[in-house]
Each structure stands twice: as structure tokens, then as C-alpha cells.
Design an enzyme around this catalytic site. Sequence first.
Site, PDB file in Angstrom:
ATOM      1  N   ARG A 251       0.824  -1.221   0.000  1.00  0.00           N
ATOM      2  CA  ARG A 251       0.000   0.000   0.000  1.00  0.00           C
ATOM      3  C   ARG A 251       0.851   1.261   0.000  1.00  0.00           C
ATOM      4  O   ARG A 251       0.499   2.257   0.651  1.00  0.00           O
ATOM      5  CB  ARG A 251      -0.955   0.037   1.203  1.00  0.00           C
ATOM      6  CG  ARG A 251      -2.044  -0.987   1.159  1.00  0.00           C
ATOM      7  CD  ARG A 251      -3.275  -0.440   0.436  1.00  0.00           C
ATOM      8  NE  ARG A 251      -4.164  -1.535   0.076  1.00  0.00           N
ATOM      9  CZ  ARG A 251      -5.182  -1.929   0.822  1.00  0.00           C
ATOM     10  NH1 ARG A 251      -5.463  -1.318   1.930  1.00  0.00           N
ATOM     11  NH2 ARG A 251      -5.927  -2.922   0.431  1.00  0.00           N
TER      12      ARG A 251
ATOM     13  N   ARG B 273      -3.885   6.311   0.489  1.00  0.00           N
ATOM     14  CA  ARG B 273      -4.472   7.471   1.165  1.00  0.00           C
ATOM     15  C   ARG B 273      -3.548   8.284   2.047  1.00  0.00           C
ATOM     16  O   ARG B 273      -3.870   9.415   2.391  1.00  0.00           O
ATOM     17  CB  ARG B 273      -5.671   7.017   2.008  1.00  0.00           C
ATOM     18  CG  ARG B 273      -6.945   6.960   1.208  1.00  0.00           C
ATOM     19  CD  ARG B 273      -8.064   6.443   2.065  1.00  0.00           C
ATOM     20  NE  ARG B 273      -7.732   5.100   2.557  1.00  0.00           N
ATOM     21  CZ  ARG B 273      -8.494   4.402   3.398  1.00  0.00           C
ATOM     22  NH1 ARG B 273      -9.598   4.926   3.866  1.00  0.00           N
ATOM     23  NH2 ARG B 273      -8.139   3.202   3.776  1.00  0.00           N
TER      24      ARG B 273
ATOM     25  N   ARG C 191      -7.526  11.094  -6.424  1.00  0.00           N
ATOM     26  CA  ARG C 191      -8.680  10.214  -6.309  1.00  0.00           C
ATOM     27  C   ARG C 191      -9.977  10.990  -6.161  1.00  0.00           C
ATOM     28  O   ARG C 191     -10.992  10.627  -6.751  1.00  0.00           O
ATOM     29  CB  ARG C 191      -8.520   9.260  -5.130  1.00  0.00           C
ATOM     30  CG  ARG C 191      -9.282   7.991  -5.369  1.00  0.00           C
ATOM     31  CD  ARG C 191      -9.408   7.149  -4.137  1.00  0.00           C
ATOM     32  NE  ARG C 191     -10.795   7.133  -3.726  1.00  0.00           N
ATOM     33  CZ  ARG C 191     -11.232   6.750  -2.553  1.00  0.00           C
ATOM     34  NH1 ARG C 191     -10.396   6.364  -1.646  1.00  0.00           N
ATOM     35  NH2 ARG C 191     -12.505   6.764  -2.279  1.00  0.00           N
TER      36      ARG C 191
ATOM     37  N   ASP D 299      -6.632  -3.749  -7.508  1.00  0.00           N
ATOM     38  CA  ASP D 299      -7.157  -4.306  -6.261  1.00  0.00           C
ATOM     39  C   ASP D 299      -7.404  -5.783  -6.493  1.00  0.00           C
ATOM     40  O   ASP D 299      -7.614  -6.209  -7.633  1.00  0.00           O
ATOM     41  CB  ASP D 299      -8.470  -3.611  -5.863  1.00  0.00           C
ATOM     42  CG  ASP D 299      -8.894  -4.035  -4.462  1.00  0.00           C
ATOM     43  OD1 ASP D 299      -8.386  -3.459  -3.486  1.00  0.00           O
ATOM     44  OD2 ASP D 299      -9.700  -4.979  -4.335  1.00  0.00           O
TER      45      ASP D 299
ATOM     46  N   TYR E  67     -14.132 -12.718   0.629  1.00  0.00           N
ATOM     47  CA  TYR E  67     -14.967 -11.573   0.215  1.00  0.00           C
ATOM     48  C   TYR E  67     -16.213 -12.032  -0.537  1.00  0.00           C
ATOM     49  O   TYR E  67     -17.291 -11.468  -0.379  1.00  0.00           O
ATOM     50  CB  TYR E  67     -14.163 -10.588  -0.640  1.00  0.00           C
ATOM     51  CG  TYR E  67     -13.153  -9.822   0.177  1.00  0.00           C
ATOM     52  CD1 TYR E  67     -13.559  -8.903   1.130  1.00  0.00           C
ATOM     53  CD2 TYR E  67     -11.794 -10.029   0.005  1.00  0.00           C
ATOM     54  CE1 TYR E  67     -12.633  -8.206   1.894  1.00  0.00           C
ATOM     55  CE2 TYR E  67     -10.854  -9.340   0.754  1.00  0.00           C
ATOM     56  CZ  TYR E  67     -11.285  -8.429   1.704  1.00  0.00           C
ATOM     57  OH  TYR E  67     -10.368  -7.752   2.466  1.00  0.00           O
TER      58      TYR E  67
END
Length: 348
Positions: A29, A33, A42, A78, A153
Amino acid sequence: MATTTRVRERFLLACRRQPVDATPVWFMRQAGRYLPEYRRLRGDTDVLSLTRDPEAAAEVALQPVRRMDVDAAILFSDIMVPIAAVGVDVRIVANQGPTLAEPFRSDADVARLRPLEPPEDVPYTLETIRILLGELAVPLIGFAGAPFTLASYLVEGAPSRDHARTKALMHGRPETWRALMVALCDHVVLPYLRAQIAAGVHAVQLFDSWAGALDPDDYREHVLPWSRRILESLAAEGVPLIHFGTGTGELLAMMREAGADVVGVDWRTPLDVAWERVGADAGIQGNLDPAALLGPWDVVARKAEAVLMRAGGRPGHVFNLGHGVIPSTPPDHLARLVDLVHQRTAAR
Ligand code: 1CP
């Protein structure tokens, strides 16, 4: 055939346990962010849309490489991208993660995973790789989710702590579980990774982020064969294969056995203990606690040096965090950490 670009070699050498001029560093990562330029780019766009815009996705992957002297870049995508690309309705909800409108519960659901056709289904991923290879002076890491983490998921329909529905399916409907694993391997993960390698990525990481939720017997019986199917199928491709999970202290030897060149380890297991478990014939990636970066610099430096001490200068260490960069991490700490690792390990 992809064009071979000249890139800084130390990350690839370390993956092969060859001597390096300094220990290579990258961060899971490392795009994301915690970087103001990422948040600006973004805006309100969701992550999946961003990954479908090759210019923007390439820019996001380049942002950390411009700021820091990291030894590898990772594709901006992703693990749910190829799942969405075969037509499953997946959304990535801000501050939460992947969610499915209709979670997988039955054999009929498994049939929703049609075979991925990379040129038609993920042209943007291949184009992002093409752009990045033209820009980067360090290797590019491609990746996919491992079958268990993807299944979690799909079955839970959202991020989960106990993975209860996933385990219920695994134990209660072994034939459906098997069909799901086969479909994830052969219809999704393998075509997706093969296409990334054909497009030129220099190494591949298989993210089994939540495998640590399993006890060792269940991992061996219900998960290892499928991760092995992927890693063994890719062995002939000639790029280093990294196999990562969290909470995997008791699974590390099996993660190596699955066919990885390098095993990624989180911060819960001391690096030297982890290395003993994976064996001296494999590389190791890790394993500073990402939360250490939220402390003052002297704590970061002390804990990073402890990781390096446990690596003991042996060939085959790729420095990383034990999991992804936390969004509140000060970017300057990470840049300084890269320099510290390089300086402390520079060949004299
Ligand atoms: O902008 C945002 O909302 C940030 C969140 C985000 C980002 C930056 C998501 C949603 N996906 C991504 C990109 C991403 N995902 C990358 C490329 C960036 C980089 O590493 O520099 C990678 C490698 C992933 C892989 C990924 N997605 C994993 C495996 C890695 C890991 O962290 O264990 C997993 C488990 C996911 C699912 C996912 N996607 C996003 C979130 C928040 C999550 C995790 C949710 C959960 O806790 O279950």
C-alpha cells in the site's frame, strides 16, 4: 513478448537470494491514502473506477516512487478487479472495503465466475502495466488475491473478522468449496497473473491476507493445494513469486511449501523466527509493524534496526512492513525509513 526495460536490480536479486549492494525496500500500500497527492487525484472516484483509468492508475503507482527511493513499484489495482471483470457485482465501499450485492452461497454462484479473458476483460490493467514499464527505473510487482482471501470476500459479501460463513462453506459443503477454489484458480487468478507476467511485470505477489484466520490443519487441507496450484503453475514463467498473509506465524512453512520464492511475514513473528520456519532456501519479506510509523522517528528507526538485525545481513531479505501502510502515516517517515535501510545495509 514484453520489452525488457533496464531496472534497478536489487529487489529481484534479493528475491533470488543473491548478494545485493543494499537491502531492497518497498511498502505494501505504498500508493494510497496517506499521500496527499493520491487523495487529490482520487477525489470522489471509487478505487475500482480508478484502476480502470490506466493514466490515473499509473500515476498513482508512480507517486510513491517519486517521493521515496523505494526499490520496487506495485501495480495500482485491487484483488477484486478480476472478480468484477468477469461480471460479479462488487463495489469497494469507502473506509470499508469490497462488498457484494449477492454473496456466493451455492454451486450456482460458483458458475458466476466465468473464465477471465484478459485482453477483453482487463485491458486497462495491461495498459497500466505498459505505461508503468515505460516510466519506471525499478521493477514492477504485479499481484492477485489468493483463492482463500478472494473466497472470503465472495462468501461473506463484505470484510469479515471471523470469516464464519466462509469456514461454514469450507467445512459444510466441501464439494462447493472445491468448485469455488477451482474456479478462482483457473478462471480468475491464473489468467490474471499470466497476463500481467506476459505484459512484463518483473515479480508477482499472491496476497492471502486473511489466511491467518485458519488453523494449520484446515490451511493444509482446504487452502494450501489451491495456492500451490497457482504458484506451481507460474514457476516456469521465470519471475519471482512472493506469497504473503497476516497472522500466519503457524502457516509460514506451508506458505513456502506452496511454491513461493519469498514468503511475506507480518510483524507478529520475529523475522529470524519466521525465516527459520520458511527455511534458508527461501527469501523473506517484512516485517516492521506499520503502526510503528505512527510513533516518533526514533521509535521507527529503533524498530527498523531490530528487523535488520534479525535479518542478519543474509541474502534474501526484502524489507517491507508487516502489512499495508496505515492512512495516517506521515509520508516523511516512510521516505526516511527507505534511506535508513539502504544506509545501514550498504555493502562496505
Ligand atoms: O482509496 C481508498 O479507498 C483506499 C483503499 C484501497 C486501496 C488503496 C482499496 C480498497 N484498494 C486499494 C488498492 C490496492 N489494493 C492495492 C494497490 C496499492 C498498493 O499496494 O500500493 C493493493 C496491492 C490492494 C490489494 C488488496 N485489496 C488486498 C491485499 C493486500 C492487503 O492489504 O492485505 C486486500 C485484502 C484488498 C481488499 C481491499 N480493498 C480495499 C480495502 C480497504 C480492502 C481491505 C478491506 C478489508 O479489511 O477486508
